[in-house]
Design a protein around this motif. Structure first.
Motif, PDB file in Angstrom:
ATOM      1  N   ALA A   1     -21.449  34.026  35.785  1.00 16.35           N
ATOM      2  CA  ALA A   1     -22.407  33.973  34.678  1.00 16.35           C
ATOM      3  C   ALA A   1     -21.692  33.593  33.375  1.00 16.35           C
ATOM      4  CB  ALA A   1     -23.122  35.312  34.528  1.00 16.35           C
ATOM      5  N   ALA A   2     -20.481  34.081  33.172  1.00 16.78           N
ATOM      6  CA  ALA A   2     -19.734  33.813  31.941  1.00 16.78           C
ATOM      7  C   ALA A   2     -19.501  32.320  31.732  1.00 16.78           C
ATOM      8  CB  ALA A   2     -18.399  34.566  31.956  1.00 16.78           C
TER       9      ALA A   2
ATOM     10  N   CYS B   1     -10.791  44.350  24.858  1.00 15.05           N
ATOM     11  CA  CYS B   1     -11.150  43.634  26.085  1.00 15.05           C
ATOM     12  C   CYS B   1     -10.367  42.335  26.269  1.00 15.05           C
ATOM     13  CB  CYS B   1     -12.650  43.343  26.107  1.00 15.05           C
ATOM     14  SG  CYS B   1     -13.651  44.834  26.195  1.00 15.05           S
ATOM     15  N   ALA B   2     -10.034  41.648  25.189  1.00 15.72           N
ATOM     16  CA  ALA B   2      -9.351  40.358  25.286  1.00 15.72           C
ATOM     17  C   ALA B   2      -7.828  40.468  25.315  1.00 15.72           C
ATOM     18  CB  ALA B   2      -9.769  39.460  24.126  1.00 15.72           C
TER      19      ALA B   2
ATOM     20  N   GLN C   1     -10.785  41.174  30.948  1.00 16.79           N
ATOM     21  CA  GLN C   1     -10.033  40.330  30.024  1.00 16.79           C
ATOM     22  C   GLN C   1     -10.355  38.842  30.157  1.00 16.79           C
ATOM     23  OE1 GLN C   1      -5.741  39.906  30.524  1.00 16.79           O
ATOM     24  NE2 GLN C   1      -5.490  40.183  28.300  1.00 16.79           N
ATOM     25  N   PRO C   2     -10.417  38.264  31.360  1.00 14.15           N
ATOM     26  CA  PRO C   2     -10.720  36.826  31.454  1.00 14.15           C
ATOM     27  C   PRO C   2     -12.098  36.471  30.880  1.00 14.15           C
ATOM     28  CG  PRO C   2      -9.884  37.649  33.562  1.00 14.15           C
ATOM     29  CD  PRO C   2     -10.102  38.840  32.679  1.00 14.15           C
TER      30      PRO C   2
ATOM     31  N   LEU D   1     -15.417  34.193  26.428  1.00 17.49           N
ATOM     32  CA  LEU D   1     -16.607  34.312  25.583  1.00 17.49           C
ATOM     33  C   LEU D   1     -16.320  34.922  24.213  1.00 17.49           C
ATOM     34  CD1 LEU D   1     -19.215  35.503  28.236  1.00 17.49           C
ATOM     35  CD2 LEU D   1     -18.897  33.202  27.286  1.00 17.49           C
ATOM     36  N   GLN D   2     -15.103  34.847  23.770  1.00 13.25           N
ATOM     37  CA  GLN D   2     -14.742  35.479  22.508  1.00 13.25           C
ATOM     38  C   GLN D   2     -15.660  34.999  21.378  1.00 13.25           C
ATOM     39  OE1 GLN D   2     -10.513  35.217  21.852  1.00 13.25           O
ATOM     40  NE2 GLN D   2     -10.488  37.395  21.466  1.00 13.25           N
ATOM     41  N   PRO D   3     -16.180  35.939  20.605  1.00 12.20           N
ATOM     42  CA  PRO D   3     -17.074  35.580  19.494  1.00 12.20           C
ATOM     43  C   PRO D   3     -16.359  34.747  18.435  1.00 12.20           C
ATOM     44  CG  PRO D   3     -17.098  37.941  19.921  1.00 12.20           C
ATOM     45  CD  PRO D   3     -16.000  37.369  20.729  1.00 12.20           C
TER      46      PRO D   3
END
Length: 185
Positions: A33-34, A72-73, A80-81, A86-88
């Motif tokens: 989905a990501a 999370c990142a 993490q992946p 999807l990092q804002p």
């Protein structure tokens, strides 16, 4: 058919460490989905559609969204992946939620009203929990809903399919896949 009303993309609980009981089971579905969500975000952002991250606060009342993203990142966690993918970005919006629905005890409705949004594109995890609760509340507030089947995930395909069918029939949501339903304005 994809809505032409003023819309916003909601990315629900994808900035997540997935370090919970069924996180390992959910992660492969969430990763698929990501990738769709990343493509959606890029396309919609180019059309100046607001991107809103709607995330759990994980019961940590002193947390903030930037800390959750960092955790999370940057930490060696299951999610993490996905968090890196999807990092804002600086101009994205974010809402922290204390429960399943992005509307419950949050300023989401105020933000959507401020942005004159009429239609929501809901993505994220889990389709049978937080996405569905947010969709229920969005429907009750009169928003048109598009919940692309390829942009949501649950612990199993059957749970995901069941939630999507329920949202299609009860909430009148468009559940067509992003790749086959989206046409530029």
């Amino acid at each position: 058919m994809y809505s032409k009303k003023k819309q916003a993309l909601l990315i629900i609980d994808m900035i997540n460490d997935f370090e919970f009981k069924h996180g390992e089971q959910l992660i492969p579905y969430a990763m698929r989905a990501a990738h769709t969500i990343k493509s959606m975000k890029e396309q919609l952002k180019s059309e100046r559609i607001p991107i809103i991250y709607v995330n759990d606060n994980y019961g940590r009342w002193q947390s903030d969204f930037r800390h959750i993203v960092s955790h999370c990142a940057e930490q060696p966690v299951r999610g993490q992946p996905i968090a890196k993918l999807l990092q804002p970005e600086q101009d994205d919006y974010f809402i922290l939620k204390p429960q399943y629905s992005g509307f419950f005890c949050t300023p989401l409705h105020l933000l959507l009203d401020h942005l004159s949004i009429q239609s929501l594109i809901l993505t994220g995890v889990s389709a049978d929990m937080c996405v569905q609760f947010t969709a229920n509340d969005g429907y009750m507030r009169g928003y048109d809903l598009h919940i692309p089947a390829d942009a949501v995930a649950s612990q199993t395909n059957s749970r995901n399919d069941h939630a999507l069918e329920l949202m299609k029939h009860v909430l009148k949501a468009d559940i067509s896949q992003w790749s086959s339903s989206y046409t530029s304005k």
